[in-house]
Design a protein around this motif. Structure first.
Motif, PDB file in Angstrom:
ATOM      1  N   GLU A   1       0.852  -1.189   0.000  1.00 22.05           N
ATOM      2  CA  GLU A   1       0.000   0.000   0.000  1.00 22.05           C
ATOM      3  C   GLU A   1       0.884   1.234   0.000  1.00 22.05           C
ATOM      4  OE1 GLU A   1      -3.161  -0.217  -0.339  1.00 22.05           O
ATOM      5  OE2 GLU A   1      -3.355  -2.384  -0.029  1.00 22.05           O
ATOM      6  N   THR A   2       0.419   2.321  -0.586  1.00 25.05           N
ATOM      7  CA  THR A   2       1.217   3.547  -0.669  1.00 25.05           C
ATOM      8  C   THR A   2       1.432   4.132   0.727  1.00 25.05           C
ATOM      9  OG1 THR A   2       0.290   4.015  -2.846  1.00 25.05           O
ATOM     10  CG2 THR A   2       1.364   5.845  -1.687  1.00 25.05           C
ATOM     11  N   PRO A   3       2.698   4.244   1.162  1.00 26.95           N
ATOM     12  CA  PRO A   3       2.974   4.786   2.508  1.00 26.95           C
ATOM     13  C   PRO A   3       2.806   6.308   2.544  1.00 26.95           C
ATOM     14  CG  PRO A   3       5.019   4.275   1.365  1.00 26.95           C
ATOM     15  CD  PRO A   3       3.924   3.839   0.453  1.00 26.95           C
ATOM     16  N   ASP A   4       2.476   6.826   3.738  1.00 24.77           N
ATOM     17  CA  ASP A   4       2.304   8.273   3.891  1.00 24.77           C
ATOM     18  C   ASP A   4       3.635   8.981   4.092  1.00 24.77           C
ATOM     19  OD1 ASP A   4      -0.497   8.112   3.717  1.00 24.77           O
ATOM     20  OD2 ASP A   4      -0.637   7.543   5.828  1.00 24.77           O
ATOM     21  N   CYS A   5       4.534   8.320   4.822  1.00 29.26           N
ATOM     22  CA  CYS A   5       5.822   8.943   5.121  1.00 29.26           C
ATOM     23  C   CYS A   5       6.846   7.860   5.421  1.00 29.26           C
ATOM     24  CB  CYS A   5       5.699   9.908   6.305  1.00 29.26           C
ATOM     25  SG  CYS A   5       5.159   9.069   7.820  1.00 29.26           S
ATOM     26  N   CYS A   6       8.076   8.257   5.599  1.00 30.54           N
ATOM     27  CA  CYS A   6       9.147   7.316   5.885  1.00 30.54           C
ATOM     28  C   CYS A   6       8.912   6.682   7.257  1.00 30.54           C
ATOM     29  CB  CYS A   6      10.493   8.031   5.860  1.00 30.54           C
ATOM     30  SG  CYS A   6      11.882   6.965   6.331  1.00 30.54           S
ATOM     31  N   PRO A   7       8.908   5.347   7.356  1.00 31.19           N
ATOM     32  CA  PRO A   7       8.671   4.697   8.642  1.00 31.19           C
ATOM     33  C   PRO A   7       9.841   4.841   9.619  1.00 31.19           C
ATOM     34  CG  PRO A   7       9.216   3.071   6.977  1.00 31.19           C
ATOM     35  CD  PRO A   7       9.101   4.389   6.265  1.00 31.19           C
ATOM     36  N   VAL A   8      10.998   5.292   9.121  1.00 32.55           N
ATOM     37  CA  VAL A   8      12.184   5.435   9.975  1.00 32.55           C
ATOM     38  C   VAL A   8      12.277   6.829  10.559  1.00 32.55           C
ATOM     39  CG1 VAL A   8      14.711   5.322  10.056  1.00 32.55           C
ATOM     40  CG2 VAL A   8      13.422   3.641   8.723  1.00 32.55           C
ATOM     41  N   CYS A   9      12.205   7.863   9.663  1.00 31.77           N
ATOM     42  CA  CYS A   9      12.408   9.234  10.140  1.00 31.77           C
ATOM     43  C   CYS A   9      11.177  10.117   9.982  1.00 31.77           C
ATOM     44  CB  CYS A   9      13.599   9.870   9.433  1.00 31.77           C
ATOM     45  SG  CYS A   9      13.289  10.222   7.670  1.00 31.77           S
ATOM     46  N   GLY A  10      10.121   9.581   9.342  1.00 31.02           N
ATOM     47  CA  GLY A  10       8.913  10.385   9.151  1.00 31.02           C
ATOM     48  C   GLY A  10       9.011  11.367   8.000  1.00 31.02           C
ATOM     49  N   GLY A  11      10.130  11.328   7.284  1.00 38.11           N
ATOM     50  CA  GLY A  11      10.330  12.252   6.174  1.00 38.11           C
ATOM     51  C   GLY A  11       9.484  11.913   4.951  1.00 38.11           C
ATOM     52  N   ALA A  12       9.527  12.812   3.969  1.00 40.54           N
ATOM     53  CA  ALA A  12       8.767  12.613   2.733  1.00 40.54           C
ATOM     54  C   ALA A  12       9.398  11.498   1.902  1.00 40.54           C
ATOM     55  CB  ALA A  12       8.727  13.911   1.942  1.00 40.54           C
ATOM     56  N   LEU A  13       8.559  10.823   1.149  1.00 45.24           N
ATOM     57  CA  LEU A  13       9.013   9.723   0.300  1.00 45.24           C
ATOM     58  C   LEU A  13       8.768  10.056  -1.172  1.00 45.24           C
ATOM     59  CD1 LEU A  13       7.491   6.710   2.274  1.00 45.24           C
ATOM     60  CD2 LEU A  13       9.921   7.289   2.150  1.00 45.24           C
ATOM     61  N   ARG A  14       9.632   9.538  -2.037  1.00 44.63           N
ATOM     62  CA  ARG A  14       9.395   9.635  -3.476  1.00 44.63           C
ATOM     63  C   ARG A  14       9.394   8.222  -4.053  1.00 44.63           C
ATOM     64  NH1 ARG A  14      14.195   8.865  -6.144  1.00 44.63           N
ATOM     65  NH2 ARG A  14      16.058   9.082  -4.823  1.00 44.63           N
ATOM     66  N   GLN A  15       8.434   7.952  -4.950  1.00 43.89           N
ATOM     67  CA  GLN A  15       8.311   6.609  -5.510  1.00 43.89           C
ATOM     68  C   GLN A  15       9.273   6.424  -6.672  1.00 43.89           C
ATOM     69  OE1 GLN A  15       4.326   5.469  -6.600  1.00 43.89           O
ATOM     70  NE2 GLN A  15       4.886   3.359  -7.103  1.00 43.89           N
ATOM     71  N   ASP A  16       9.760   5.215  -6.828  1.00 44.49           N
ATOM     72  CA  ASP A  16      10.603   4.878  -7.970  1.00 44.49           C
ATOM     73  C   ASP A  16       9.842   5.239  -9.247  1.00 44.49           C
ATOM     74  OD1 ASP A  16      11.871   3.237 -10.125  1.00 44.49           O
ATOM     75  OD2 ASP A  16      13.059   2.475  -8.463  1.00 44.49           O
ATOM     76  N   PRO A  17      10.481   5.939 -10.177  1.00 46.28           N
ATOM     77  CA  PRO A  17       9.760   6.408 -11.369  1.00 46.28           C
ATOM     78  C   PRO A  17       9.507   5.324 -12.413  1.00 46.28           C
ATOM     79  CG  PRO A  17      12.070   7.034 -11.505  1.00 46.28           C
ATOM     80  CD  PRO A  17      11.873   6.424 -10.149  1.00 46.28           C
ATOM     81  N   ASP A  18      10.198   4.197 -12.310  1.00 43.77           N
ATOM     82  CA  ASP A  18      10.084   3.170 -13.347  1.00 43.77           C
ATOM     83  C   ASP A  18       8.798   2.345 -13.186  1.00 43.77           C
ATOM     84  OD1 ASP A  18      12.452   4.015 -14.353  1.00 43.77           O
ATOM     85  OD2 ASP A  18      13.634   2.288 -13.697  1.00 43.77           O
ATOM     86  N   THR A  19       8.429   1.671 -14.283  1.00 40.40           N
ATOM     87  CA  THR A  19       7.295   0.751 -14.253  1.00 40.40           C
ATOM     88  C   THR A  19       7.808  -0.665 -14.484  1.00 40.40           C
ATOM     89  OG1 THR A  19       6.915   1.146 -16.598  1.00 40.40           O
ATOM     90  CG2 THR A  19       5.571   2.408 -15.048  1.00 40.40           C
TER      91      THR A  19
END
Length: 870
Positions: free
Chosen positions: A429-447
């Motif tokens: 499932e798409t996470p809201d934030c980093c589970p380690v530091c709570g920072g923003a996440l960016r998804q891998d751009p590839d398919t």
């Protein structure tokens, strides 16, 4: 009693009948809870697709199997759907945008995806509607799409599970790169084409001035990225030179001479240039020797800044200039023209560039092992069996599967990166934030590679990862029907995916068919312009005629040629059946009673003969279908209907249909209807529309022929004595007919037949039949030979038949005519044989032309033999 129109019009009947089937929901499984299930999942056509002959063959074969099993009482599911076809679809959308002056960069990811989904909504269902025109009896209520919510959930589940097991990893590896599609390709997506090229032999001088080493390459533009020259460690020619350095021509960079067992001592000079960034074998050598990796190309096939003065040039223009400069500076030893195999993109046929890239890979060895064992131990079988070797060879030699693609349309890789703490997260499932530091996440751009989701098709479409009722009932599936060209793309990946994620093989049998080629045996391609639109054929001849022609002569695993005359012949066959049905209906009387009459207890010889012949047909067709010999089955149906039923049985019973005795009429009508109904049932999987239309007009017990039970072999309908007896009479009639035809005797001329036989009791009951069908004025059984003056003697049915042709034709004139024709035929025969003796003709002429001459020789030889016997 219902009647049939004089002409069968498929354009009017097929749409109406299909709509009736759909309205009655006859394609859906269920209602047979106690029955064994039988499942086929359709090889999902691309949403970019338009029905072509390959689809038509694939759909026809699957529909034959599913209709047959449905009539056998199985709880059948044929599950349909379409594939998102990642690269192919994106190419179409990008082209459409280009016509509007737009690029992907102009509109961004979100707007592009919205546009792609609109494109899918507009065009994605087109091929499904075309499959319906073919008569495909899929359960359309279960139609799936590889990017629907359920399939997308399955993709994420599989990716994360493999990632957590260490079977999916990200790394820099040498991959296949398409400069046109600008994406990586798996090995299975690379095709090999023979193209003209050259070996350029180049002088690499030693840095100390002590000489040079000669190397050869087919891609001189990649030499700008060379980081070594390699020789075999046991090659005495170079042992003393190891450790020296060479000057890379044009670049003036020093590179080492290294030893590696990869090098073949006996090939060329025994020295090879090593370019780790642009060759998979060189990449492995480079890794072993810790060589630097210098990529000299951009992702669109141009030279980059590492190429120095050649930067910005197209790779082929750079090649031309590099060869020219090598020659001018004295480094080019020679150019050796050659024709060699080149790797190309399976979509656009651009020459592929091996290049080092950061990609996602699936570890294949742990997954391949159980997939190989499943075929070796018989859990999965291939039909024909010879394709098991192809499959196992591929699986035993797999490299890790590169599954990432640098395009937007497809399943986004479910991995996120945190730029704050460096965490990498794979999630279902798409996470809201980093589970380690709570920072923003960016998804891998590839398919993901489009085959990643297709590999899950047999179980994702049935609800997996949930344990649904459909999954429990219809998985594993029974038969996969597909072409041999996608065993590596798709079949192999479904097998290891099914075993890994469900613990079960996804299907029990892989039924392999060949390609549909044109009349000359060529592959149908856009470049040749030899493709044939199945919809145009259907519009002209009807779906049944196309289906029947595709099944006729079909042999598992073998290519077939599409001949329009075969379709026309199939339409003629349909008309023959239609006319037979009309004949039966016209002779059933005016009663509105649609009760199915039982077979009479007392049977005439011809009734017993046709029932026994059909009984054998039931057994043989069923056995053929069990063995996937669909072409053999359909030929037997054709022969029975055309010859036994229409040309013989109907002709034999015509006098009885003129009887005024109601009991006689009732018996012959009951047999006619019984045989027609059972034969229609056998024919239904092949010609569903025609058989349904006729079925509805005859006395019948089921709402639709597809709901009627498949005929079973019945010992009580086996009449060998009557078969033998009538076969004897038929052989005599054929022999007489052939003699009359050979001598152009008009049907109106009749003569007495004399039959020398030891058992006149076999002949006597059929004297009337022989008078009518053999053009005899009278039939006489005799015990001794007759003088042959004016007589022609033929052997048939264990008898000697004397035909007084002298009463019918001028025998001397006929002999003269035959002699003249024989001379002409022998002349043609000698010319044809001479052609086949000409090695130049046999080696240079297209195979179809050579085969045509061979066939003509056989026909001419047969005709010459016949003429000599006159």
């Amino acid at each position: 009693m219902k009647t049939l129109p004089k002409q069968y019009d498929p354009s009017q009947a097929e749409a109406r009948i299909y709509a009736d089937w759909m309205e009655q929901n006859l394609f859906a499984p269920g209602g047979r809870e106690s029955a064994e299930s039988y499942t086929i999942v359709i090889p999902p056509p691309n949403i970019t697709g338009q029905l072509h002959m390959g689809h038509a063959l694939d759909g026809t074969l699957q529909d034959i199997l599913i209709r047959w099993r449905r009539m056998q009482g199985y709880d059948t599911l044929w599950l349909p759907g379409v594939d998102h076809a990642a690269i192919a679809t994106e190419v179409k959308i990008v082209a459409e945008m280009a016509s509007e002056g737009l690029t992907k960069a102009d509109i961004g990811y979100d707007a592009f995806m919205q546009r792609a989904w609109r494109w899918k909504a507009k065009y994605g269902g087109r091929i499904i509607e075309q499959l319906k025109k073919l008569g495909c009896s899929c359960d359309w209520s279960r139609e799936r799409f590889t990017m629907d919510d359920g399939c997308s959930r399955a993709v994420r589940e599989v990716f994360v599970n493999l990632y957590e097991k260490g079977l999916i990893y990200r790394g820099e590896r040498i991959i296949n790169w398409c400069p046109s599609c600008k994406t990586s390709l798996s090995d299975a997506e690379v095709e090999h084409e023979d193209r003209d090229g050259a070996f350029w032999h180049i002088r690499y001088p030693f840095a100390d001035g002590s000489g040079f080493i000669e190397v050869a390459t087919t891609r001189p533009e990649t030499m700008l990225g060379d980081t070594a020259v390699a020789v075999h460690p046991d090659d005495e020619r170079y042992r003393a030179m190891l450790g020296k350095t060479l000057i890379l021509p044009l670049v003036n960079r020093e590179i080492p001479l290294i030893a590696d067992t990869y090098v073949e001592r006996d090939f060329g000079t025994g020295a090879v240039k090593i370019t780790p960034a642009h060759d998979p074998n060189d990449f492995e050598v480079g890794a072993r020797h810790n060589l630097p990796i210098i990529d000299v190309m951009t992702d669109d096939g141009h030279m980059n800044e590492s190429a120095g003065e050649y930067a910005g040039l197209d790779r082929y223009e750079a090649r031309r200039l590099i060869v020219k400069t090598l020659d001018e500076q004295g480094f080019l030893i020679k150019t050796e023209p050659m024709r060699h195999s080149v790797s190309t993109c399976y979509r656009c046929h651009t020459v592929v560039e091996p290049r080092v890239s950061l990609q996602w890979f699936v570890k294949m060895k742990p997954l391949a092992k159980p997939a190989i064992e499943a075929v070796q131990d018989g859990t999965i079988r291939f039909v024909p069996e010879r394709f098991e070797k192809n499959y196992i060879h591929w699986m035993e030699n797999l490299r890790d599967w590169c599954v990432s693609r640098q395009i937007w349309w497809g399943h986004r890789i479910p991995v996120w990166y945190c730029d704050t703490c460096g965490e990498t997260l794979a999630a279902k499932e798409t996470p809201d934030c980093c589970p380690v530091c709570g920072g923003a996440l960016r998804q891998d751009p590839d398919t993901l590679d489009t085959w990643f989701s297709s590999a899950l098709w047999p179980f994702s479409t049935l609800g997996w990862p949930d344990q649904t009722a459909d999954l429990a009932r219809y998985y594993p599936t029974n038969t996969l029907v597909t072409g041999y060209d996608i065993i590596t793309f798709w079949v192999s990946r479904m097998i290891f995916s099914g075993l890994e994620h469900t613990g079960k093989a996804p299907f029990r049998t892989v039924f392999i068919h060949g390609l549909v080629r044109d009349a000359q045996g060529r592959k149908m391609t856009k470049s040749l312009g030899n493709g044939i639109d199945p919809l145009e054929i259907i519009a002209q001849y009807g779906a049944d005629a196309l289906r029947f022609s595709l099944a006729t002569g079909n042999s598992p695993g073998n290519d077939m040629r599409f001949l329009e005359e075969k379709v026309a012949a199939s339409r003629n066959f349909a008309n023959k059946i239609w006319n037979a049905a009309r004949f039966i209906l016209m002779n059933l009387g005016d009663s509105d009673d649609e009760t199915v009459a039982p077979l009479p207890n007392e049977l005439t010889t011809e009734d017993a003969w046709i029932l026994s012949r059909q009984n054998s047909l039931v057994r043989e067709v069923t056995e053929n279908l069990e063995k996937f010999e669909l072409g053999v089955a359909v030929q037997k149906l054709y022969d029975f209907l055309w010859d036994d039923f229409c040309d013989w049985y109907i002709e034999l019973v015509k006098p009885r249909l003129q009887s005024t005795d109601e009991q006689t009429l009732a018996r012959v009508r009951a047999v006619l209807c019984f045989v027609m109904r059972r034969t229609l049932q056998l024919l239904h999987p092949f010609m569903p529309f025609l058989t349904e239309e006729i079925w509805q007009s005859l006395p019948h017990e089921n709402a639709s022929i597809m709901l009627s039970p498949w005929p079973l072999y019945d010992d009580t309908l086996c009449f060998p004595k009557q078969e033998q007896s009538l076969a004897k009479v038929m052989e005599i009639i054929r022999a007489v007919r052939n003699q009359r035809a050979e001598r152009n005797v008009p049907p109106s001329k009749k003569a007495k037949l004399f039959i020398q036989t030891n058992d006149p009791c076999d002949i006597a009951p059929f004297e009337n039949v022989m008078r009518r069908l053999a053009g005899a004025s009278e039939v006489a059984c005799i015990a001794a030979e007759l003088p042959e003056a004016g007589m022609v003697r033929v052997f048939a049915g264990g008898c000697v038949v004397f035909i007084p042709l002298g009463e019918l034709v001028d025998l001397e004139a006929e002999r003269a005519r035959a002699q003249k024709e024989l001379e002409s035929v022998e002349k043609q025969l000698q010319a044809a044989i001479a052609k086949l003796s000409n090695e130049s003709f046999v080696s240079k002429a297209p195979q179809s032309v050579v085969d045509g001459v061979k066939e003509n020789v056989q026909k001419l030889q047969e005709r010459a033999d016949a003429l000599r016997g006159m």
